[in-house]
Enzyme design. Sequence first.
Site, PDB file in Angstrom:
ATOM      1  N   LYS A   9      41.561  34.479  29.788  1.00 13.75           N
ATOM      2  CA  LYS A   9      43.014  34.311  29.771  1.00 13.75           C
ATOM      3  C   LYS A   9      43.388  32.852  29.459  1.00 13.75           C
ATOM      4  CE  LYS A   9      43.830  38.180  32.962  1.00 13.75           C
ATOM      5  NZ  LYS A   9      44.526  38.623  34.214  1.00 13.75           N
ATOM      6  N   TYR A  49      50.045  44.942  28.471  1.00 14.53           N
ATOM      7  CA  TYR A  49      50.183  45.201  29.906  1.00 14.53           C
ATOM      8  C   TYR A  49      51.313  46.188  30.215  1.00 14.53           C
ATOM      9  CZ  TYR A  49      46.751  41.689  31.413  1.00 14.53           C
ATOM     10  OH  TYR A  49      45.589  41.000  31.671  1.00 14.53           O
ATOM     11  N   ASN A 112      44.177  34.292  36.849  1.00 13.30           N
ATOM     12  CA  ASN A 112      42.846  34.636  37.357  1.00 13.30           C
ATOM     13  C   ASN A 112      41.762  34.678  36.278  1.00 13.30           C
ATOM     14  OD1 ASN A 112      43.656  36.970  36.154  1.00 13.30           O
ATOM     15  ND2 ASN A 112      43.633  38.237  37.997  1.00 13.30           N
ATOM     16  N   HIS A 115      40.183  39.017  32.178  1.00 13.85           N
ATOM     17  CA  HIS A 115      40.559  40.432  32.242  1.00 13.85           C
ATOM     18  C   HIS A 115      39.332  41.278  31.985  1.00 13.85           C
ATOM     19  CE1 HIS A 115      42.634  44.235  31.332  1.00 13.85           C
ATOM     20  NE2 HIS A 115      41.798  44.338  30.328  1.00 13.85           N
ATOM     21  N   GLU A 126      41.890  49.277  24.664  1.00 15.79           N
ATOM     22  CA  GLU A 126      42.071  47.822  24.670  1.00 15.79           C
ATOM     23  C   GLU A 126      41.214  47.146  23.600  1.00 15.79           C
ATOM     24  OE1 GLU A 126      43.074  47.637  29.466  1.00 15.79           O
ATOM     25  OE2 GLU A 126      41.316  46.577  28.690  1.00 15.79           O
TER      26      GLU A 126
HETATM   27  P1  IDP Z   1      43.151  43.424  37.321  1.00 13.22           P
HETATM   28  O1  IDP Z   1      43.312  42.368  36.243  1.00 13.22           O
HETATM   29  O2  IDP Z   1      42.191  42.980  38.389  1.00 13.22           O
HETATM   30  O3  IDP Z   1      42.828  44.786  36.759  1.00 13.22           O
HETATM   31  P2  IDP Z   1      45.845  44.420  37.774  1.00 13.22           P
HETATM   32  O4  IDP Z   1      46.348  44.927  39.078  1.00 13.22           O
HETATM   33  O5  IDP Z   1      45.577  45.404  36.685  1.00 13.22           O
HETATM   34  O6  IDP Z   1      44.558  43.519  38.071  1.00 13.22           O
HETATM   35  O7  IDP Z   1      46.906  43.353  37.267  1.00 13.22           O
HETATM   36  C1  IDP Z   1      46.830  42.859  35.943  1.00 13.22           C
HETATM   37  C2  IDP Z   1      47.051  41.370  35.977  1.00 13.22           C
HETATM   38  O8  IDP Z   1      48.378  41.099  36.434  1.00 13.22           O
HETATM   39  C3  IDP Z   1      46.172  40.592  36.959  1.00 13.22           C
HETATM   40  O9  IDP Z   1      44.878  40.309  36.453  1.00 13.22           O
HETATM   41  C4  IDP Z   1      46.985  39.340  37.176  1.00 13.22           C
HETATM   42  O10 IDP Z   1      46.857  38.432  36.074  1.00 13.22           O
HETATM   43  C5  IDP Z   1      48.394  39.898  37.192  1.00 13.22           C
HETATM   44  N1  IDP Z   1      48.815  40.210  38.565  1.00 13.22           N
HETATM   45  C6  IDP Z   1      48.426  41.243  39.341  1.00 13.22           C
HETATM   46  N2  IDP Z   1      48.996  41.219  40.541  1.00 13.22           N
HETATM   47  C7  IDP Z   1      49.805  40.124  40.524  1.00 13.22           C
HETATM   48  C8  IDP Z   1      50.676  39.553  41.511  1.00 13.22           C
HETATM   49  O11 IDP Z   1      50.851  40.039  42.631  1.00 13.22           O
HETATM   50  N3  IDP Z   1      51.341  38.416  41.125  1.00 13.22           N
HETATM   51  C9  IDP Z   1      51.191  37.858  39.881  1.00 13.22           C
HETATM   52  N4  IDP Z   1      50.391  38.364  38.958  1.00 13.22           N
HETATM   53  C10 IDP Z   1      49.688  39.484  39.267  1.00 13.22           C
HETATM   54 MG    MG Z   2      43.927  46.100  35.615  1.00 12.81          MG
END
Ligand code: IDP
Ligand code: MG
Length: 141
Positions: A9, A49, A112, A115, A126
Amino acid sequence: MERTLAIIKPDGVRKQLIGAIIDKIERAGFKVVALKLTRLTKATAGEFYAVHKERGFYGELVEFMSSGACVPMILEKDNAVADFRTLIGATDPAKAADGTIRKLYASSVGENVIHGSDSIENAKLEGAFFFSTQDVVAMHA
Ligand code: IDP
Ligand code: MG
C-alpha cells in the site's frame, strides 16, 4: 498452484519498504508472477474496495489508497491465499502476530502496509483488476 493478489500500500512505498516486504514474501516461499508500481485514482481505489462502500472507513480508505504509489503483485504458492493472510497478519497491526508483515511494518488499522486477497475467488477478481493475462508470467521451474 494457487495464486493470490497482494498490494504494498502507499504507506509501505512511502516508508521505502518495497524491498523489505518482497524479501519477507519470497522467503516465505511465494513466487512473484506479476508485479508493477502504479497509482490508483480515487475512482479505481473505490472500485477495488467497493465491498466496503457502506463502512464508516470507506472514504478514508479510498483517500489513503489513492494517496501515492502502490505495488500490486500476483503471488503463487500452494495454499497461497490462506498462507499469505497468515504472513501479513491481522488487519490491525496491534493485534497482528509477531513476525507478520503488519506487525513488523504497519502503523495503524487503516495504514497497514499490505493487502492480501481473502478468498480464491477474490484473488482471481483482484488479479484481473490489476493485470492482464499477458502480464502474468507462469515460469519458475
Ligand atoms: P483486510 O485488509 O485485513 O482484509 P478489511 O476488513 O478487508 O481488512 O479492510 C480493508 C482495509 O480497509 C484494511 O486493510 C484497512 O486498510 C482498511 N480498514 C479496515 N478497517 C478499518 C478501520 O476501522 N479504520 C480505518 N481503516 C480500516
Ligand atoms: Mg479484506
